[in-house]
Design a protein around this motif. Structure first.
Motif: not given
Length: 130
Positions: A1-11
């Protein structure tokens, strides 16, 4: 799984989407266990409650089953259920935009098929290189 999160939706939602992608891609199969909440929380440095909330969405969607004391497992038929839903979502949400772009650019079905074939042969060649 990718370790980066974006701010467009909840984690928790991004986590749920990543598990869904793994099921669709065949990385997780029917009967496979999900990584433990603690493991995922530690590995991705997120709150265990966030992981649990993402996993709970999968349970609510009947894609995953909780087995008390053993963990969570991918349900039989989960991939088929996901494919059906994702196809409907694509056709309703994304296809109208794609279709409009194709029309706007005046692309023919032959050009689209050729582009798809070229893309496949390029990716196949890249996979064969040592």
């Amino acid at each position: 799984m990718d370790r980066e999160w974006n701010d467009s939706q909840p984690i928790y939602r991004q986590l749920r989407d990543r598990v869904v992608a793994m099921i669709l891609d065949g990385m997780l199969k029917e009967g496979d266990p999900l990584p433990s909440v603690r493991t995922v929380a530690a590995e991705y440095r997120v709150n265990p409650l966030t992981v649990l909330k993402g996993y709970q969405e999968l349970v609510d969607e009947e894609l995953v089953e909780k087995k008390r004391g053993r963990g969570m497992f991918i349900n039989a038929g989960a991939r088929t259920l996901l494919l059906r839903g994702e196809r409907q979502k694509f056709l309703a949400d994304e296809w109208p935009r794609v279709s409009a772009t194709i029309k706007r650019l005046g692309l023919t079905p032959e050009q689209l098929l050729e582009a798809g074939a070229n893309r496949r042969s390029t990716s196949d060649a890249a996979e064969e290189e040592p």
